[in-house]
Scaffold this motif. Structure first.
Motif, short mmCIF file in Angstrom:
data_model
loop_
_atom_site.label_atom_id
_atom_site.label_comp_id
_atom_site.label_asym_id
_atom_site.label_seq_id
_atom_site.Cartn_x
_atom_site.Cartn_y
_atom_site.Cartn_z
N ARG A 104 0.85 -1.19 0.00
CA ARG A 104 0.00 0.00 0.00
C ARG A 104 0.88 1.24 0.00
NH1 ARG A 104 -0.02 -1.89 5.21
NH2 ARG A 104 0.42 -0.38 6.87
N ARG A 105 0.33 2.33 -0.51
CA ARG A 105 1.07 3.58 -0.57
C ARG A 105 1.18 4.18 0.82
NH1 ARG A 105 -2.27 6.15 -5.69
NH2 ARG A 105 -1.77 4.52 -7.18
N VAL A 106 2.38 4.62 1.17
CA VAL A 106 2.57 5.22 2.49
C VAL A 106 3.11 6.64 2.41
CG1 VAL A 106 2.83 3.06 3.74
CG2 VAL A 106 4.82 4.07 2.63
N LEU A 107 3.65 7.04 1.28
CA LEU A 107 4.16 8.40 1.13
C LEU A 107 4.02 8.78 -0.33
CD1 LEU A 107 5.49 10.81 2.51
CD2 LEU A 107 7.71 9.80 1.98
N GLN A 108 3.10 9.71 -0.61
CA GLN A 108 2.80 10.08 -1.99
C GLN A 108 3.33 11.48 -2.30
OE1 GLN A 108 -1.02 8.59 -3.63
NE2 GLN A 108 -1.62 8.31 -1.50
N GLY A 109 3.32 11.82 -3.59
CA GLY A 109 3.76 13.14 -4.01
C GLY A 109 5.26 13.26 -4.21
N CYS A 110 5.97 12.14 -4.19
CA CYS A 110 7.42 12.14 -4.40
C CYS A 110 7.69 11.95 -5.89
CB CYS A 110 8.08 11.04 -3.58
SG CYS A 110 7.76 11.18 -1.80
N GLU A 111 7.89 13.07 -6.59
CA GLU A 111 7.95 13.02 -8.05
C GLU A 111 9.26 12.46 -8.57
OE1 GLU A 111 7.49 17.15 -8.77
OE2 GLU A 111 5.39 17.23 -8.14
N TRP A 112 10.23 12.33 -7.70
CA TRP A 112 11.57 11.98 -8.18
C TRP A 112 12.39 11.49 -7.00
CZ3 TRP A 112 16.20 14.71 -7.03
CH2 TRP A 112 17.28 14.47 -7.88
N LEU A 113 13.23 10.51 -7.23
CA LEU A 113 14.08 9.97 -6.16
C LEU A 113 15.47 9.74 -6.71
CD1 LEU A 113 14.62 8.54 -3.38
CD2 LEU A 113 13.92 6.42 -4.51
N ILE A 114 16.47 10.17 -5.93
CA ILE A 114 17.86 9.87 -6.29
C ILE A 114 18.53 9.27 -5.06
CG2 ILE A 114 18.64 12.21 -5.74
CD1 ILE A 114 20.83 11.83 -7.88
N HIS A 115 19.24 8.17 -5.26
CA HIS A 115 20.00 7.54 -4.20
C HIS A 115 20.88 6.48 -4.82
CE1 HIS A 115 17.31 4.20 -4.87
NE2 HIS A 115 17.89 3.48 -3.93
N ASP A 116 21.94 6.12 -4.11
CA ASP A 116 22.75 4.99 -4.51
C ASP A 116 22.16 3.73 -3.88
OD1 ASP A 116 24.48 6.46 -6.03
OD2 ASP A 116 25.88 6.85 -4.39
N ASP A 117 22.48 2.59 -4.46
CA ASP A 117 21.85 1.34 -4.02
C ASP A 117 22.02 1.07 -2.53
OD1 ASP A 117 20.96 0.87 -6.57
OD2 ASP A 117 22.63 -0.43 -7.12
N MET A 118 23.16 1.43 -1.98
CA MET A 118 23.44 1.13 -0.58
C MET A 118 23.12 2.29 0.34
SD MET A 118 24.29 -1.93 -0.93
CE MET A 118 24.76 -2.28 0.75
N ASP A 119 22.57 3.39 -0.19
CA ASP A 119 22.30 4.57 0.63
C ASP A 119 21.11 4.33 1.55
OD1 ASP A 119 24.34 5.93 -0.47
OD2 ASP A 119 23.13 7.28 -1.71
N SER A 120 21.21 4.88 2.74
CA SER A 120 20.06 4.90 3.64
C SER A 120 19.35 6.25 3.60
CB SER A 120 20.49 4.59 5.07
OG SER A 120 21.41 5.56 5.54
N ILE A 121 19.95 7.22 2.89
CA ILE A 121 19.36 8.55 2.74
C ILE A 121 19.22 8.85 1.25
CG2 ILE A 121 19.61 11.01 3.20
CD1 ILE A 121 21.26 10.28 5.66
N GLY A 122 18.04 9.30 0.85
CA GLY A 122 17.80 9.67 -0.53
C GLY A 122 17.27 11.09 -0.61
N ILE A 123 17.08 11.54 -1.84
CA ILE A 123 16.53 12.87 -2.10
C ILE A 123 15.26 12.70 -2.92
CG2 ILE A 123 16.94 15.15 -3.10
CD1 ILE A 123 19.94 14.53 -2.93
N VAL A 124 14.18 13.33 -2.49
CA VAL A 124 12.94 13.32 -3.24
C VAL A 124 12.56 14.74 -3.63
CG1 VAL A 124 12.04 11.21 -2.19
CG2 VAL A 124 11.56 13.41 -1.12
N ARG A 125 11.90 14.86 -4.76
CA ARG A 125 11.40 16.17 -5.21
C ARG A 125 9.91 16.24 -4.92
NH1 ARG A 125 12.24 17.41 -11.32
NH2 ARG A 125 10.45 16.02 -11.52
N MET A 126 9.50 17.29 -4.24
CA MET A 126 8.10 17.50 -3.90
C MET A 126 7.78 18.97 -4.19
SD MET A 126 7.97 15.34 -0.31
CE MET A 126 6.20 15.05 -0.36
N ASN A 127 6.81 19.18 -5.11
CA ASN A 127 6.43 20.54 -5.49
C ASN A 127 7.64 21.34 -5.98
OD1 ASN A 127 3.72 20.06 -4.72
ND2 ASN A 127 4.23 20.52 -2.59
N ASN A 128 8.47 20.68 -6.80
CA ASN A 128 9.63 21.32 -7.43
C ASN A 128 10.70 21.76 -6.44
OD1 ASN A 128 8.65 21.05 -10.11
ND2 ASN A 128 7.32 22.83 -9.79
#
Length: 269
Positions: A104-128
């Protein structure tokens, strides 16, 4: 007086006649009761029909909810990206994160995600704008929205908000903050091909981190940078590659020639 032929008494005119009998009160009560039952049955039938209609509406709403909010209870998770250590997935097609079992969806509105495979921290784009997110529990590192953001290297990241350049730690706190002079198009870790040993004592070659970064300026020129984002060289090169963990080949722009530089950004003589 008697009738001579029948010997029956003849009733005289004006004699008292038996008054007409009144209608049975029980019959009148029965009529009123029948009327009440008709009205009661009509109202009850209307209410039952209304309840059935409402139940149908709820059933339709439930189906829509299952298809939308719990959209992947039956569908495949093919194409989703596994992130973090707790089995969460990122669904790029629906701009959301997904929690499995049931999906099920738990966090919506994340238009973009960048991370490395082993990363525990990523970057998401929300409202530009951009936010840092912990991929293990899908919580944001802080409440700040950034206009530019780079991924973490050795526990540090660069980001810009409100014309201020921030150096961030992996818990989202600010290490340094200064007026923005963003000159980077990208920042990435430099890897080199080195020899490693497997569990059986055999050797194999794979990419190994050097612990240094290659930055790219807005003119697409490259330079060498430390993991605390200190520039070790100016952006004078068309590329920077690692010869080993401590030696880097920096190719000059439009020349095909280059120099060797050590991990401190110094020319190797």
């Amino acid at each position: 007086m008697e009738d001579q032929e029948t010997n029956k008494p003849v009733q005289q005119e004006g004699a008292d006649q038996e008054p007409p009998r009144e209608q049975n009160p029980e019959a009148k009560l029965s009529e009123e009761k029948d009327y009440f039952e008709i009205v009661y049955s009509s109202v009850l039938g209307f209410l039952c029909a209304l309840l059935v209609f409402v139940a149908i509406l709820f059933a339709i709403a439930g189906v829509v909810y299952l298809l939308d909010k719990g959209y992947d209870r039956w569908f495949s998770t093919e194409g989703m990206i596994c992130v973090g250590e707790n089995g969460y997935m990122y669904d790029q097609g629906h701009n959301c994160f997904v929690k499995p079992y049931p999906n099920r969806r738990v966090l919506q509105g994340c238009e973009w995600l960048i991370h490395d495979d082993m990363d525990s921290i990523g970057i998401v784009r929300m409202n530009n704008q951009y936010r840092y997110i912990n991929l293990n529990d899908l919580t944001f590192l802080n409440s700040q929205l950034y206009t530019k953001a780079e991924i973490f290297h050795n526990g540090r990241a660069l980001a810009i908000a409100n014309d201020t350049l921030y150096t961030l730690s992996s818990d989202g706190s600010v290490i340094t903050a200064e007026p923005s002079a963003w000159v980077y198009a990208s920042i990435e870790e430099i890897m080199y091909i080195g020899e490693r040993e497997d569990e059986d004592g055999g050797t194999f070659y794979s990419e190994i981190p050097t612990g240094l970064l290659r930055y790219e300026d807005t003119n697409h020129n490259y330079g060498l940078m430390s993991t605390n984002f200190t520039r070790l060289t100016e952006p004078l090169y068309s590329d920077v590659t690692a010869q080993s963990k401590e030696v880097f080949f920096c190719e000059y722009l439009n020349s095909g020639l280059g120099v060797l530089i050590n991990k401190n950004g110094e020319l190797i003589k």
